[in-house]
Structures are given as structure tokens and as C-alpha cells.
Motif scaffolding. Structure first.
Motif, PDB file in Angstrom:
ATOM      1  N   PHE A 199       7.726  94.654  42.116  1.00 52.71           N
ATOM      2  CA  PHE A 199       8.087  94.058  43.407  1.00 52.71           C
ATOM      3  C   PHE A 199       8.650  92.653  43.213  1.00 52.71           C
ATOM      4  CE2 PHE A 199       7.314  91.895  47.473  1.00 52.71           C
ATOM      5  CZ  PHE A 199       8.047  92.738  48.291  1.00 52.71           C
ATOM      6  N   ASP A 200       8.142  91.916  42.227  1.00 54.82           N
ATOM      7  CA  ASP A 200       8.722  90.604  41.931  1.00 54.82           C
ATOM      8  C   ASP A 200      10.192  90.751  41.540  1.00 54.82           C
ATOM      9  OD1 ASP A 200       6.388  89.288  42.465  1.00 54.82           O
ATOM     10  OD2 ASP A 200       5.741  89.132  40.374  1.00 54.82           O
ATOM     11  N   ARG A 201      10.503  91.746  40.715  1.00 54.30           N
ATOM     12  CA  ARG A 201      11.891  91.987  40.327  1.00 54.30           C
ATOM     13  C   ARG A 201      12.736  92.370  41.539  1.00 54.30           C
ATOM     14  NH1 ARG A 201      14.896  96.039  39.831  1.00 54.30           N
ATOM     15  NH2 ARG A 201      13.180  97.487  40.191  1.00 54.30           N
ATOM     16  N   PHE A 202      12.169  93.213  42.387  1.00 48.59           N
ATOM     17  CA  PHE A 202      12.862  93.644  43.591  1.00 48.59           C
ATOM     18  C   PHE A 202      13.151  92.446  44.498  1.00 48.59           C
ATOM     19  CE2 PHE A 202      12.316  95.307  48.041  1.00 48.59           C
ATOM     20  CZ  PHE A 202      13.532  95.955  48.122  1.00 48.59           C
ATOM     21  N   THR A 203      12.184  91.533  44.604  1.00 46.98           N
ATOM     22  CA  THR A 203      12.386  90.330  45.413  1.00 46.98           C
ATOM     23  C   THR A 203      13.516  89.482  44.847  1.00 46.98           C
ATOM     24  OG1 THR A 203      10.042  90.320  46.031  1.00 46.98           O
ATOM     25  CG2 THR A 203      11.265  88.263  46.342  1.00 46.98           C
ATOM     26  N   GLY A 204      13.570  89.352  43.527  1.00 46.39           N
ATOM     27  CA  GLY A 204      14.651  88.590  42.911  1.00 46.39           C
ATOM     28  C   GLY A 204      16.007  89.197  43.197  1.00 46.39           C
ATOM     29  N   GLU A 205      16.084  90.533  43.199  1.00 46.52           N
ATOM     30  CA  GLU A 205      17.348  91.191  43.519  1.00 46.52           C
ATOM     31  C   GLU A 205      17.742  90.932  44.965  1.00 46.52           C
ATOM     32  OE1 GLU A 205      16.818  95.273  42.581  1.00 46.52           O
ATOM     33  OE2 GLU A 205      17.031  94.983  40.411  1.00 46.52           O
ATOM     34  N   LEU A 206      16.764  90.949  45.882  1.00 46.45           N
ATOM     35  CA  LEU A 206      17.058  90.693  47.292  1.00 46.45           C
ATOM     36  C   LEU A 206      17.634  89.290  47.488  1.00 46.45           C
ATOM     37  CD1 LEU A 206      13.959  92.267  49.108  1.00 46.45           C
ATOM     38  CD2 LEU A 206      16.294  93.163  49.013  1.00 46.45           C
ATOM     39  N   LEU A 207      17.080  88.320  46.767  1.00 44.07           N
ATOM     40  CA  LEU A 207      17.594  86.943  46.869  1.00 44.07           C
ATOM     41  C   LEU A 207      19.027  86.862  46.352  1.00 44.07           C
ATOM     42  CD1 LEU A 207      14.409  84.976  45.707  1.00 44.07           C
ATOM     43  CD2 LEU A 207      15.283  85.197  48.044  1.00 44.07           C
ATOM     44  N   LYS A 208      19.332  87.640  45.309  1.00 37.26           N
ATOM     45  CA  LYS A 208      20.704  87.667  44.785  1.00 37.26           C
ATOM     46  C   LYS A 208      21.647  88.297  45.808  1.00 37.26           C
ATOM     47  CE  LYS A 208      22.012  90.779  41.819  1.00 37.26           C
ATOM     48  NZ  LYS A 208      22.169  91.605  40.584  1.00 37.26           N
ATOM     49  N   TYR A 209      21.203  89.379  46.444  1.00 34.28           N
ATOM     50  CA  TYR A 209      22.038  90.028  47.454  1.00 34.28           C
ATOM     51  C   TYR A 209      22.291  89.097  48.640  1.00 34.28           C
ATOM     52  CZ  TYR A 209      20.630  94.235  44.879  1.00 34.28           C
ATOM     53  OH  TYR A 209      20.398  95.159  43.905  1.00 34.28           O
ATOM     54  N   LYS A 210      21.256  88.336  49.024  1.00 29.11           N
ATOM     55  CA  LYS A 210      21.421  87.402  50.142  1.00 29.11           C
ATOM     56  C   LYS A 210      22.450  86.330  49.792  1.00 29.11           C
ATOM     57  CE  LYS A 210      18.960  84.379  53.346  1.00 29.11           C
ATOM     58  NZ  LYS A 210      17.661  83.743  53.712  1.00 29.11           N
ATOM     59  N   GLU A 211      22.423  85.852  48.542  1.00 34.24           N
ATOM     60  CA  GLU A 211      23.399  84.850  48.105  1.00 34.24           C
ATOM     61  C   GLU A 211      24.811  85.419  48.145  1.00 34.24           C
ATOM     62  OE1 GLU A 211      24.444  82.197  44.112  1.00 34.24           O
ATOM     63  OE2 GLU A 211      22.561  83.303  44.248  1.00 34.24           O
ATOM     64  N   GLU A 212      24.960  86.681  47.769  1.00 28.65           N
ATOM     65  CA  GLU A 212      26.276  87.328  47.826  1.00 28.65           C
ATOM     66  C   GLU A 212      26.786  87.393  49.261  1.00 28.65           C
ATOM     67  OE1 GLU A 212      25.455  90.291  43.971  1.00 28.65           O
ATOM     68  OE2 GLU A 212      25.529  91.084  46.016  1.00 28.65           O
ATOM     69  N   LEU A 213      25.897  87.729  50.180  1.00 25.89           N
ATOM     70  CA  LEU A 213      26.290  87.788  51.585  1.00 25.89           C
ATOM     71  C   LEU A 213      26.671  86.411  52.116  1.00 25.89           C
ATOM     72  CD1 LEU A 213      23.534  90.233  52.908  1.00 25.89           C
ATOM     73  CD2 LEU A 213      25.996  90.682  52.894  1.00 25.89           C
ATOM     74  N   ALA A 214      25.855  85.402  51.798  1.00 25.46           N
ATOM     75  CA  ALA A 214      26.092  84.054  52.311  1.00 25.46           C
ATOM     76  C   ALA A 214      27.379  83.453  51.765  1.00 25.46           C
ATOM     77  CB  ALA A 214      24.898  83.157  51.975  1.00 25.46           C
ATOM     78  N   SER A 215      27.726  83.786  50.507  1.00 25.41           N
ATOM     79  CA  SER A 215      28.919  83.213  49.886  1.00 25.41           C
ATOM     80  C   SER A 215      30.186  83.999  50.235  1.00 25.41           C
ATOM     81  CB  SER A 215      28.747  83.179  48.366  1.00 25.41           C
ATOM     82  OG  SER A 215      28.637  84.490  47.847  1.00 25.41           O
TER      83      SER A 215
END
Length: 444
Positions: free
Chosen positions: A261-277
Motif C-alpha cells: 500500500f505504501d508503494r501504491f500511495t507513491g504511485e498515486l502521488l506521481k499520478y496526481k503530479e502528472e495531472l497537475a502539470s
């Protein structure tokens, strides 16, 4: 030199290089010997060529090297890769992975900003490599622009391999290369494959739901070693519209559930950065739609928030599961071992950057860069083969490749003017052990 000559003979590299580079093959071998022994830029090759035996024999001054590099042409390089790849292909799994190599250079069309695996704020090139699991040798490489994503590289690599006449390979792939298009392409080109399927795919979760309650049955228990045990379920899976036959191996590890789940959370943060940028990745669209709530307003623009209900559902139901899909390996333990053995590619990337002076690219033109990468690839073959030999020996296995080179360096050949033959300095115990392991004998 005697040690490297023995490896050259065993691998057949000299014959292949002579066929592809008939006029400069000895100079290529000498530059590769220098890179293996010293791991330094080619600018330091001249003093080494004075004091060391090497295939070319003559001095390798900087001007001479600058004249040689353009003669290592693309056509000849591809001819060599075809010969070498087909030599290694017999009954071998090929691990595929990508690394980034940072660069300070300018005016090189392949040096771009992208995802840097070394976490450096520098432009880079990307380097893809195939590595044989059984031979434990690098089999193929391809350089790409630094802004290419991993998942987008596989199709072009397979096309390149088709041109080289390499067919019927078995690819071992990390989850970063998974996409429906890539799996379709692997089936289309009739390659065997073993690939990790990332969590969060709806088709995969439907299958996990089917076995969620029963996978922890003692009948599915698998003890790997003293530190790891898993529950395993293998499913015959029909892929795509044509129902291509494959095996889906489902593994559950309760101890790793929190870490997953920690890894999954890290991926979600990366996806959010992609959306924001605004740099959305096509392969991540399913995650954007599922785990985020997106609202666009005239005043505030794009508002991004997490879909906590769906995220918690993933955490409760799917943490601790991981899946490997293969169209060739039916046994789940074999599939897991084959997949985990792909770490050999990571080791080869580490050798390239730390042992073979590729932490930074210092070459400006793309043509010179391609020739230099080819020399690095050849040097990596030697480094890998040396490691293969010393790891099989109880005494030598604690030595690094660099230490083997340094230990052998004090063995010196002495020639006297106007006399036939030569003398060799005395060998110490570790030199004799190294020579025994590599099958090298001092000429008498």
C-alpha cells in the motif's frame, strides 16, 4: 591481457568483430580491454597502450581514437548485435529493462529531460538492454531519447530485433512495461513472455475477487525459504478477443501488504503530479479516472482530489497481492524465480555506470556517442563474464572485478633485445588462483 584474451576466445568476440569490422577489429578490442581494466575515459588510453600488451599492439593516441570512432558504423554495429544475440538466444530468457544516463553535453538530439532513475536534475539518454538469464551476459542494447517512457519502448525494440533476424524470444518484463498494447504485440510477434501485471487493473481485480476468500487455503501455501512464504493460485487466462492462452499466477503475501500500500500511495502521488502539470500519460488514464475526482471551474481551473472510497477499497481488498502473467511458464514457482532473476539487468546497469565510466556522458555528437556506447556494451560482456567465473569459485567470489584486474596487473612480461622468447615475473598465490579459474596458463 592473457585473461581477457582467454575470454575473447571463449566468447568468440574476436571472430565476430573481425567479420563486422575487418580493418579495425584489433583496435576495437584494445579500447575495450582498456575500458575493462581501467574504467576510465578513452582520453587516458595512450599511456595505458604504452605499458600494456593488447591486441592492436600500436599506440592508441587520442587523435587515432578520434579517427577510429566514426568507423564504428551503425550498419556494422547492428551486424555484430545480430551475430551476438543469435549466439545467446538458445534456450535463454531475456530480461528487458531501461536505465537513464545523465549528460552535461549540448547539441545532442538524444539528450533530453525525462524521468531520471538516478534522481538527478540533468538531461539524459535512455538505454534499453536485453540480458540473458542463463548465460548471465548482456545480449542487446538500444539507445533512445531521454524523454521516452518505458512502456512506449517495447514495440520498437521488438521491431528492431525482428530486423536483426531474432525470433521466438522469451522476454522477462517488469510491471513498468505492462500495457494491453504491449501484451498484444508480444502475442502478435509470437514471443514468449513473463511479465508482472500492475495492480489496479479492473480485469485483474475481477479475477482476484474470485479467489480472494480461498487463496489462503493450506493447499495454496508455498514456502520459498526461511524468510518468505506465499499463497499461490494459478489461473488459465484467455487474453483478448482471440482468447490467447496464458497463465496468470496470483501471489499473496500478508507480510508485504502494508508495504504494497505504501508503494501504491507513491504511485498515486506521481499520478496526481502528472495531472497537475498537464503531462498526462496515456497508459495511466484508467488510474486518473478511478482514483481521482477532477473538477474544472472557470475561476479556479482544474481541481484534483483523491477518491478516498475507491483508494480504501483497493487497500482492503488488493494489498499484498501481486500477479505474474506468462504464455510459457505454467508452474508458479518457476515463473516467480524467472521473474526475480531479472535483477541481473540492474547489476549490469550498475556496472556500466560505476565500473565502466558511464555515470555521465561526456560526448557531444550523437555519432561519437553511439560508437562509445558500443564499446561500453562490449566491455560489459567481459565484466559480466569475469563475474560469472569468480562467483563460481569459493576463494574468488569475494573479489570484485576491479580487484581481479588489479591483482593481474603486476604480472609482467619481459622481452630482451636481440633474443628470442620472453620471461614473466613471478606469480603470487592469488594470481595463480585467478589463472586457474579462468583456464589461463603462462607460455613457456
Amino acid at each position: 591481457c592473457m585473461l581477457l584474451e582467454k575470454l575473447t576466445e571463449q566468447t568468440g568476440l574476436d571472430r565476430m568483430l573481425q567479420k563486422c569490422f575487418p580493418e579495425i577489429h584489433t583496435a576495437i578490442l584494445s579500447m575495450v580491454y582498456f575500458i575493462v581494466q581501467k574504467g576510465l575515459p578513452l582520453a587516458h588510453c595512450e599511456p595505458w597502450s604504452v605499458g600494456h600488451l593488447h591486441p592492436h599492439g600500436d599506440l592508441l593516441i587520442s587523435q587515432r581514437i578520434s579517427e577510429l570512432l566514426p568507423r564504428i558504423t551503425e550498419n556494422a554495429r547492428q551486424q555484430f548485435l545480430s551475430l551476438w544475440l543469435n549466439k545467446l538466444l538458445e534456450k535463454d530468457y531475456l530480461c528487458y529493462d531501461i536505465t537513464s544516463v545523465s549528460s552535461y553535453t549540448e547539441n545532442n538530439e538524444y539528450v533530453k529531460y525525462g524521468y531520471n532513475r538516478d534522481k538527478e536534475a540533468l538531461p539524459q539518454i535512455n538505454l534499453a538492454m536485453l540480458f540473458g538469464q542463463n548465460s548471465r551476459l548482456p545480449a542487446y542494447y538500444r539507445r533512445m531519447p531521454g524523454n521516452i517512457t518505458d512502456v512506449a519502448t517495447l514495440k520498437t525494440t521488438m521491431q528492431s530485433l525482428d530486423f536483426l533476424g531474432a525470433a521466438g524470444m522469451h522476454f522477462v518484463l517488469d510491471r513498468g512495461f505492462y500495457s494491453e498494447q504491449n501484451v498484444d504485440e508480444l502475442f502478435l510477434r509470437r514471443h514468449k513472455f513473463t511479465i508482472a501485471v500492475p495492480s489496479g487493473r479492473k480485469w485483474l481485480e475481477k479475477i482476484i475477487e474470485r479467489y480472494y476468500e480461498t487463496i489462503q487455503s493450506p493447499a495454496n501455501y508455498l514456502q520459498l525459504d526461511d524468510n518468505e512464504s506465499l499463497f499461490v493460485q494459478t489461473v488459465l487466462h484467455k487474453w483478448g478477443k482471440d482468447g490467447k492462452r496464458s497463465y496468470l499466477h496470483i501471489y499473496y503475501n500478508a507480510m508485504q501488504a502494508a508495504g504494497e500500500f505504501d508503494r501504491f500511495t507513491g504511485e498515486l502521488l506521481k499520478y496526481k503530479e502528472e495531472l497537475a502539470s498537464g503531462r498526462r500519460v496515456k497508459e495511466h488514464e484508467e488510474y486518473y479516472q478511478r482514483y481521482f475526482i477532477l473538477k474544472e471551474t472557470p475561476k479556479r481551473g482544474l481541481q484534483i482530489s483523491f477518491n478516498d472510497e475507491e483508494i480504501q477499497r483497493n487497500r482492503k481488498r488488493y494489498a499484498g497481492f501481486f500477479c505474474i502473467m506468462s504464455n510459457a511458464i505454467k508452474d508458479p514457482l518457476t515463473a516467480l524465480r524467472v521473474y526475480r532473476a531479472k535483477d541481473a539487468v540492474e547489476n549490469s546497469f550498475d556496472d556500466l555506470k560505476n565500473h565502466l565510466d558511464m555515470k555521465r556522458l561526456r560526448i557531444h555528437s550523437s555519432a561519437a556517442m553511439d560508437a562509445r556506447l558500443f564499446l561500453q556494451f562490449l566491455a560489459l560482456i567481459y565484466i559480466s563474464q569475469i563475474r560469472n567465473v569468480i562467483q563460481e569459485d569459493k576463494i574468488l567470489r569475494n573479489l570484485t572485478v576491479r580487484e581481479v584486474m588489479e591483482d593481474m596487473e603486476t604480472l609482467v612480461q619481459i622481452r630482451y633485445s636481440h633474443r628470442y622468447g620472453q620471461l614473466y615475473t613471478e606469480t603470487n598465490p592469488i594470481q595463480r588462483k585467478i589463472m586457474e579459474a579462468f583456464g589461463v596458463a603462462i607460455p613457456t
